[in-house]
Design an enzyme around this catalytic site. Structure first.
Site, PDB file in Angstrom:
ATOM      1  N   LYS A   1       0.871  -1.185   0.000  1.00  0.00           N
ATOM      2  CA  LYS A   1       0.000   0.000   0.000  1.00  0.00           C
ATOM      3  C   LYS A   1       0.899   1.224   0.000  1.00  0.00           C
ATOM      4  O   LYS A   1       2.031   1.184   0.484  1.00  0.00           O
ATOM      5  CB  LYS A   1      -0.889   0.019   1.241  1.00  0.00           C
TER       6      LYS A   1
HETATM    7  P1  NAD Z   1     -13.084   7.588  -3.348  1.00  0.00           P
HETATM    8  O1  NAD Z   1     -12.156   8.652  -2.992  1.00  0.00           O
HETATM    9  O2  NAD Z   1     -13.426   7.354  -4.776  1.00  0.00           O
HETATM   10  O3  NAD Z   1     -14.474   7.780  -2.566  1.00  0.00           O
HETATM   11  C1  NAD Z   1     -14.545   7.926  -1.185  1.00  0.00           C
HETATM   12  C2  NAD Z   1     -15.943   8.388  -0.805  1.00  0.00           C
HETATM   13  O4  NAD Z   1     -16.032   8.474   0.611  1.00  0.00           O
HETATM   14  C3  NAD Z   1     -16.274   9.780  -1.343  1.00  0.00           C
HETATM   15  O5  NAD Z   1     -17.659   9.827  -1.654  1.00  0.00           O
HETATM   16  C4  NAD Z   1     -15.968  10.679  -0.157  1.00  0.00           C
HETATM   17  O6  NAD Z   1     -16.684  11.914  -0.175  1.00  0.00           O
HETATM   18  C5  NAD Z   1     -16.433   9.797   0.982  1.00  0.00           C
HETATM   19  N1  NAD Z   1     -15.817  10.142   2.264  1.00  0.00           N
HETATM   20  C6  NAD Z   1     -14.549  10.543   2.509  1.00  0.00           C
HETATM   21  N2  NAD Z   1     -14.395  10.806   3.820  1.00  0.00           N
HETATM   22  C7  NAD Z   1     -15.573  10.534   4.408  1.00  0.00           C
HETATM   23  C8  NAD Z   1     -16.046  10.609   5.747  1.00  0.00           C
HETATM   24  N3  NAD Z   1     -15.245  11.025   6.732  1.00  0.00           N
HETATM   25  N4  NAD Z   1     -17.320  10.238   5.988  1.00  0.00           N
HETATM   26  C9  NAD Z   1     -18.123   9.826   4.987  1.00  0.00           C
HETATM   27  N5  NAD Z   1     -17.742   9.744   3.694  1.00  0.00           N
HETATM   28  C10 NAD Z   1     -16.476  10.101   3.423  1.00  0.00           C
HETATM   29  O7  NAD Z   1     -12.483   6.263  -2.684  1.00  0.00           O
HETATM   30  P2  NAD Z   1     -12.790   4.758  -3.064  1.00  0.00           P
HETATM   31  O8  NAD Z   1     -11.769   4.306  -4.027  1.00  0.00           O
HETATM   32  O9  NAD Z   1     -14.243   4.601  -3.360  1.00  0.00           O
HETATM   33  O10 NAD Z   1     -12.436   4.041  -1.674  1.00  0.00           O
HETATM   34  C11 NAD Z   1     -13.367   3.964  -0.616  1.00  0.00           C
HETATM   35  C12 NAD Z   1     -12.936   2.846   0.323  1.00  0.00           C
HETATM   36  O11 NAD Z   1     -12.877   1.611  -0.409  1.00  0.00           O
HETATM   37  C13 NAD Z   1     -11.568   3.023   0.953  1.00  0.00           C
HETATM   38  O12 NAD Z   1     -11.573   2.456   2.241  1.00  0.00           O
HETATM   39  C14 NAD Z   1     -10.672   2.183   0.051  1.00  0.00           C
HETATM   40  O13 NAD Z   1      -9.495   1.755   0.700  1.00  0.00           O
HETATM   41  C15 NAD Z   1     -11.592   1.035  -0.253  1.00  0.00           C
HETATM   42  N6  NAD Z   1     -11.239   0.295  -1.449  1.00  0.00           N
HETATM   43  C16 NAD Z   1     -11.158   0.911  -2.671  1.00  0.00           C
HETATM   44  C17 NAD Z   1     -10.847   0.143  -3.793  1.00  0.00           C
HETATM   45  C18 NAD Z   1     -10.803   0.738  -5.171  1.00  0.00           C
HETATM   46  O14 NAD Z   1     -10.662  -0.018  -6.142  1.00  0.00           O
HETATM   47  N7  NAD Z   1     -10.952   2.038  -5.335  1.00  0.00           N
HETATM   48  C19 NAD Z   1     -10.581  -1.230  -3.675  1.00  0.00           C
HETATM   49  C20 NAD Z   1     -10.690  -1.828  -2.415  1.00  0.00           C
HETATM   50  C21 NAD Z   1     -11.025  -1.051  -1.319  1.00  0.00           C
END
Ligand code: NAD
Length: 549
Positions: free
Chosen positions: A239
Site C-alpha cells: 500500500k
Molecule cells: P473515493 O475517494 O473514490 O471515494 C470515497 C468516498 O467516501 C467519497 O464519496 C468521499 O466523499 C467519501 N468520504 C470521505 N471521507 C468521508 C467521511 N469522513 N465520511 C463519509 N464519507 C467520506 O475512494 P474509493 O476508491 O471509493 O475508496 C473507498 C474505500 O474503499 C476506501 O476504504 C478504500 O481503501 C476502499 N477500497 C477501494 C478500492 C478501489 O478499487 N478504489 C478497492 C478496495 C477497497
C-alpha cells in the site's frame, strides 16, 4: 542494570508458578529480565505506580480480581505497559479474549520454558514500542488484533507470526511539490509499504488523504496480503499513500505531487516488483501519471507498472467499477445464504466515490431500493428510494450528495443506523465502532471500505446475528480485476467485459463459499474465517520457501 534489560512485573498468586517463572527469567541474559513479583492485583497496581516496568506477566485469576476484569483494570491503570497473560489449559478462552482486547500474548503455564518466555516478553515489548512510535494508528491496531485472533485459531507458527506482524519493506518519504503559485513549495509525507514479498510481486493502492500515516498504510498493506491470498492471486500485499487533502489541490498540483511521489518510489515499483493501483483520493488519472513517470525513467512505455489506468492506456474494461461490482456479487451470495430476495430489498451506502457509487448502481440494477447514500459532506435519505442513475450524473459533474434535491439531508452517523437489509460502508475506516454497533439496523454488512468495523464492534454485530462480509472478501473485486489488467498487460491480451465479469464472478464466488464453509465447519465468524484462509496460504508459502540464509 543495562538499558537493554527488560523490567518485568510478575503478578501471580500461585507460589509454585511464581518460583518457576522467576527461575526461568533468572536464566536468561542479553537481555536480562529483572523481575519483581507480587501475588495480587492491588499490590501490582500500587508497585506500577511507583516503579517503571517494560512488561507485565499477568495471571487473570487472582485473589482480588478475576477474569477479563483483571486485564481491564490493569490496562486502565497502565495503558502503555504491554501485557502477557498467564493461563492454564482450562482458561484458554479467557486468555484469548484478553488478547482480542489488547493483551500482546498469552502463555500456557504448563508449556512455558525459558526460551518461550524470553521470546514472548521481548516481542510484546517490541510490538508496543514500534506501534507507539511511528507506526501508531487505530487501523494498525485493528489489523493486528484481527491477525492475532486468526493466528490463534490456526495455531500459527510463532516464527511466522512475528514475521507477518510488520511489513517486510517500508519507505517513508518527505515529498516536495510546487503549488500553483510557483514560489510556494509544499512538503508532505508519503509512504510505500510492502508487507509480504514471498508470494510474487506486491500489489496495493495509493491513497491521498489527510489522515495517511505509516501505521495506516502498513495496516492496509497487511489486509492486501490476506485479500490476495484469499482470492488466490499471485501477489503479496502493499500500500502507499500521501498525507495530503487532495480536495485542496488543483489538477496541476495533483499531477506534480503524483509524479514526484512516483519518482521517489521508482526503484521499489515495477511490473515484477510492486504494482500500484488507485485507492481513496486517487483514480485512473493518477495511475496514468504514475505510468507516464515510470515509463519516462526507463525509456519505454510500461503500462503494466500500475493497474486501474484509463482503458486507452492499457487499462482493463470493467476495472473502474470492479470493486463495487465485487461488493454486490458478495451481497448476492450472502443474500442467497440468508434467503433474502434482493429485488425489493433495501440498502444504505456510505461513501459515493468509486466503490460506493458502483455498488449503488449494481444494487439498483438488481431492484434493490437504495434508501440513502453519502459522501464526506453528509448523507441523503429518501424512503421511496433514491434515483441512482441521476444521482450518479450529479456526482460525476462534481455535485455533493447533499445538494441533490430529491431527499432529506442526514449525517453520516445517522445514515449508518438506518433500518435496511444491506448496509455498505464504502468510505473510510473505523465507522462502525463499539459506540454505534448496537444501533446498526441491517441484516448484511458488506464492507466496501477497508477497516470500517473495529474489533469490538465486530463482536457486537456477530452477537446480534448480523451477517458480515468482511473487507478482504467484499472489496476484493478491485484487486482481482487489477490482476486481470496486469495479466492482459504482460501478455498483450484484450479481454471483453463479459470475460472479465465471468472470471471475476468465478473467483469471488469460490472465495465466498470457501470462507462460508470454513466459518460453519470451524464455528468462526466470517472475518476470522477469511483471515484464516488467507493467512494459511501465506504461511504455507513461507514455510515451503524457507528462510534465507
Ligand atoms: P473515493 O475517494 O473514490 O471515494 C470515497 C468516498 O467516501 C467519497 O464519496 C468521499 O466523499 C467519501 N468520504 C470521505 N471521507 C468521508 C467521511 N469522513 N465520511 C463519509 N464519507 C467520506 O475512494 P474509493 O476508491 O471509493 O475508496 C473507498 C474505500 O474503499 C476506501 O476504504 C478504500 O481503501 C476502499 N477500497 C477501494 C478500492 C478501489 O478499487 N478504489 C478497492 C478496495 C477497497
Amino acid at each position: 542494570m543495562s538499558e537493554a534489560d527488560i523490567r518485568v512485573l510478575l503478578i501471580e498468586d500461585n507460589p509454585l508458578h511464581a518460583r518457576m517463572l522467576q527461575g526461568f527469567l533468572d536464566e536468561i541474559h542479553a537481555p536480562s529480565f529483572p523481575v519483581k513479583h507480587v501475588d495480587n492485583l492491588a499490590a501490582g497496581l500500587d508497585l506500577a505506580s511507583r516503579e517503571k516496568f517494560d512488561v507485565v506477566l499477568l495471571d487473570l485469576v487472582l485473589p482480588d480480581s478475576k477474569g477479563l476484569d483483571t486485564f481491564v483494570r490493569w490496562r486502565t491503570h497502565a495503558p502503555h505497559v504491554p501485557v502477557v497473560v498467564l493461563t492454564g489449559l482450562d482458561d484458554m478462552g479467557l486468555a484469548t479474549r484478553a488478547v482480542e482486547s489488547g493483551a500482546q500474548d498469552y502463555l500456557l503455564k504448563s508449556q512455558i520454558n525459558a526460551a518461550l518466555l524470553s521470546r514472548s516478553l521481548r516481542y510484546a515489548v517490541e510490538r508496543v514500542r514500534a506501534r507507539s512510535e511511528e507506526w501508531d494508528s487505530p487501523m494498525f491496531r485493528n489489523a493486528h488484533q484481527q491477525f492475532l485472533k486468526a493466528a490463534q485459531v490456526v495455531d500459527l507458527d510463532d516464527n511466522i507470526r512475528q514475521r507477518l506482524l510488520f511489513p517486510q519493506r517500508t519507505q517513508v518519504l518527505s515529498l516536495p511539490f510546487r503549488r500553483d503559485g510557483y514560489d510556494q513549495v509544499e512538503t508532505v509525507f508519503g509512504y510505500r509499504v510492502q508487507h509480504v514479498l514471498t508470494m510474487g510481486p506486491t500489489k496495493g493502492g495509493v491513497r491521498f488523504h489527510h489522515s495517511v500515516s505509516l501505521g495506516e498504510v502498513a495496516a492496509l498493506a497487511m489486509w492486501m496480503t490476506w485479500k490476495c491470498a484469499l482470492m488466490g492471486l499471485p501477489y503479496g500485499g502493499a500500500k502507499g499513500g500521501v498525507r495530503v487533502d487532495p480536495t485542496g489541490l488543483s489538477r496541476r498540483e495533483k499531477q506534480r505531487l503524483t509524479r514526484r511521489y512516483t519518482s521517489e518510489i521508482i526503484h521499489v515499483i515495477g511490473p515484477d516488483k510492486d504494482i500500484p493501483a488507485p485507492d481513496l483520493g486517487t483514480g485512473a488519472q493518477e495511475m496514468a501519471w504514475m505510468m507516464d513517470t515510470y515509463s519516462e525513467q526507463v525509456g519505454h512505455t510500461v503500462p503494466e507498472v500500475v493497474t486501474g489506468k484509463p482503458v486507452v492506456l492499457g487499462g482493463s474494461v470493467g476495472r473502474e467499477t470492479a470493486t463495487g461490482k465485487g461488493v454486490v456479487l458478495m451481497v448476492q451470495e450472502a443474500a442467497d445464504h440468508l434467503d433474502l430476495d434482493l429485488d425489493g430489498a433495501t440498502a444504505v451506502i456510505q461513501g459515493f466515490g468509486n466503490v460506493g457509487s458502483a455498488a449503488a448502481e449494481f444494487l439498483d440494477q438488481l431492484g434493490t431500493k437504495i434508501l440513502a447514500v453519502s459522501d464526506v459532506s453528509g448523507g441523503l435519505y429518501n424512503d421511496n428510494g433514491l434515483p441512482i442513475a441521476d444521482l450518479l450524473e450529479h456526482a460525476r459533474s462534481g455535485g455533493l450528495v447533499q445538494d441533490y434535491p430529491e431527499g432529506d439531508n442526514i449525517s453520516n452517523a445517522e445514515l449508518l443506523e438506518l433500518e435496511c437489509d444491506v448496509l455498505v460502508p464504502a468510505a473510510i475506516e473505523n465507522q462502525i465502532t463499539a459506540e454505534n454497533a448496537d444501533r446498526i439496523n441491517c441484516k448484511i454488512v458488506a464492507e466496501g471500505a477497508n477497516g470500517p468495523t473495529t474489533t469490538e464492534a465486530d463482536e457486537i454485530l456477530n452477537d446480534r446475528g448480523i451477517f458480515i462480509v468482511p473487507d478482504i472478501l467484499a472489496n476484493a473485486g478491485g484487486v482481482t480485476v487489477s490482476y486481470f489488467e496486469w495479466v492482459q498487460g504482460t501478455q498483450n491480451y484484450m479481454w471483453t467485459l463479459e470475460e472479465i465479469n465471468s472470471r471475476l464472478k468465478r473467483i469471488m464466488t469460490r472465495a465466498f463459499h470457501q470462507v462460508l464453509q470454513r466459518s460453519i465447519d470451524q464455528d468462526l465468524d466470517m472475518r476470522t474465517a477469511s483471515l484464516v484462509q488467507g493467512i494459511e496460504r501465506v504461511t504455507d508459502a513461507k514455510l515451503i520457501r524457507g528462510l534465507f540464509p
